[in-house]
Design an enzyme around this catalytic site. Structure first.
Site, PDB file in Angstrom:
ATOM      1  N   MET A   1      23.155  39.755  40.419  1.00 63.20           N
ATOM      2  CA  MET A   1      23.663  40.758  41.346  1.00 63.20           C
ATOM      3  C   MET A   1      25.174  40.952  41.275  1.00 63.20           C
ATOM      4  O   MET A   1      25.706  41.886  41.882  1.00 63.20           O
ATOM      5  CB  MET A   1      23.262  40.400  42.779  1.00 63.20           C
ATOM      6  CG  MET A   1      23.654  39.017  43.253  1.00 63.20           C
ATOM      7  SD  MET A   1      25.360  38.775  43.817  1.00 63.20           S
ATOM      8  CE  MET A   1      25.406  39.820  45.249  1.00 63.20           C
ATOM      9  N   TYR A   2      25.896  40.116  40.535  1.00 63.76           N
ATOM     10  CA  TYR A   2      27.349  40.286  40.472  1.00 63.76           C
ATOM     11  C   TYR A   2      27.686  41.615  39.803  1.00 63.76           C
ATOM     12  O   TYR A   2      27.323  41.852  38.654  1.00 63.76           O
ATOM     13  CB  TYR A   2      28.003  39.149  39.695  1.00 63.76           C
ATOM     14  CG  TYR A   2      27.957  37.791  40.366  1.00 63.76           C
ATOM     15  CD1 TYR A   2      27.614  37.642  41.707  1.00 63.76           C
ATOM     16  CD2 TYR A   2      28.274  36.642  39.650  1.00 63.76           C
ATOM     17  CE1 TYR A   2      27.580  36.394  42.305  1.00 63.76           C
ATOM     18  CE2 TYR A   2      28.247  35.391  40.240  1.00 63.76           C
ATOM     19  CZ  TYR A   2      27.895  35.267  41.571  1.00 63.76           C
ATOM     20  OH  TYR A   2      27.854  34.022  42.157  1.00 63.76           O
ATOM     21  N   SER A   3      28.388  42.448  40.555  1.00 65.06           N
ATOM     22  CA  SER A   3      28.794  43.769  40.063  1.00 65.06           C
ATOM     23  C   SER A   3      27.615  44.534  39.460  1.00 65.06           C
ATOM     24  O   SER A   3      27.723  45.144  38.397  1.00 65.06           O
ATOM     25  CB  SER A   3      29.942  43.645  39.051  1.00 65.06           C
ATOM     26  OG  SER A   3      31.086  43.111  39.665  1.00 65.06           O
TER      27      SER A   3
ATOM     28  N   GLY B   1      24.951  43.654  37.943  1.00 61.80           N
ATOM     29  CA  GLY B   1      24.492  43.267  36.617  1.00 61.80           C
ATOM     30  C   GLY B   1      25.553  43.336  35.540  1.00 61.80           C
ATOM     31  O   GLY B   1      25.364  42.798  34.436  1.00 61.80           O
TER      32      GLY B   1
END
Length: 323
Positions: A60-62, A64
């Site tokens: 979920m960081y940025s 993908g």
């Protein structure tokens, strides 16, 4: 750089882990302070030069894009067998049913997407990002075990939950002959030490490696209390974590500054040295938006605090609300 086993597993990891939430397309996801690919690559390259082999990201960081940037950089700068790639699953990556959590369907969907974004055939450490109260833990643990047997992941880890939940998951795995968690990524720093009560003793007893995130309290332990950065202005999650305990936290940060000044080292080195001297801690996860942040973290490995300094850093702490 020294390398240590991750818990009782056979996996060798550097004593510093590079957290990759700082890398990603700023306009996507929940980290508008993140660095784009051009800005991220020099930091990842420098981490490898310093001997860091452990990189932790999440799907979920940025949205993908962190996985994409990290995967491409590691492919360009290192051999796959030289690095340990960790990522996570739980947070929704789209709208609609079956979009989040730790169901078999969600896990089996998200592993393939993470593998594609990272550009690799396997993930070294696949972690559940949070506890899922809506899915039987048996379903989750069996799905993770099946991914290990399929060769898509090598080890499994957990993050941010209560000690009884972690103990239950481990018990389910052992009882069924499934893969056990080898690591716990939890929030631990001089401003938040509630994990010392139950989770750290549990991890020590179970032989689980501890990889704390926010080891510098989102920068609060590294600078003057009222000094603002792009992240401190934009990171609303971190703000929410610390805003209720600001009065006592400010005093502890001041004590870090005092010890650092007496030692002639940076505040980051003192805060990390405190963590590194905890026997349960394997590798703090360092978020870095500058190469100097990374170099300070590595320098902390050579700072050994005295018993008096540790008492000085710890004595102001008061119990905090569980997060």
């Amino acid at each position: 750089m020294e390398y240590v086993k991750l818990g009782r597993s056979g996996l060798d990891v550097s004593e510093i882990c590079l957290g990759c939430m700082s890398f990603g397309v700023p306009e996507r996801g929940n980290a508008p302070w993140s660095l784009n690919e051009e800005q991220s690559r020099p930091i990842i390259k420098r981490a490898l030069e310093l001997g860091i082999n452990f990189f932790s990201t999440a799907n979920m960081y940025s949205d993908g894009t962190s996985e994409e940037i990290v995967g491409q950089a590691l492919k360009d700068f290192a051999r796959r067998d030289e690095v340990v790639i960790a990522t996570k699953v739980f947070v929704p990556m789209r709208q609609g049913p079956n979009a989040m959590g730790l169901s078999r369907k969600a896990i089996m969907t998200e592993i393939d997407k993470s593998l594609s974004r990272l550009g690799t055939d396997y993930i070294d450490l696949y972690q559940i990002h949070r506890w899922d109260p809506h899915t039987p833990v048996e379903e989750t643990m069996e799905a993770l075990h099946d991914l290990v047997k399929a060769g898509k992941i090598r080890y499994i880890g957990a993050s941010s939950m209560l000690a009884w939940q972690f103990a239950k998951a481990q018990h389910v795995a052992v009882s069924n002959g499934w893969t056990r968690f080898v690591s716990m990524e939890n929030r631990l720093n001089l401003l938040y030490r509630e994990e010392e009560r139950e989770m750290l003793p549990l991890c020590k007893d179970e032989g689980v490696g501890v990889t704390p995130y926010l080891p510098l309290a989102a920068g609060r332990l590294t600078r003057e209390w009222n000094e603002q950065t792009l992240r401190s202005e934009k990171d609303h999650i971190a703000k929410a974590l610390f805003e209720k305990t600001e009065e006592v936290d400010r005093k502890i940060a001041g004590r870090v500054a005092e010890v650092a000044a007496n030692r002639g080292v940076s505040r980051a080195e003192i805060a990390l040295a405190w963590l590194l001297q905890k026997e349960e801690v394997t590798a703090p996860i360092i978020g870095s938006t500058r190469i100097s942040h990374l170099e300070d973290a590595v320098s902390a490995l050579s700072v050994k605090l005295t018993a008096e300094e540790i008492v000085s850093l710890e004595e102001l702490y008061v119990p905090h609300p569980l997060v």
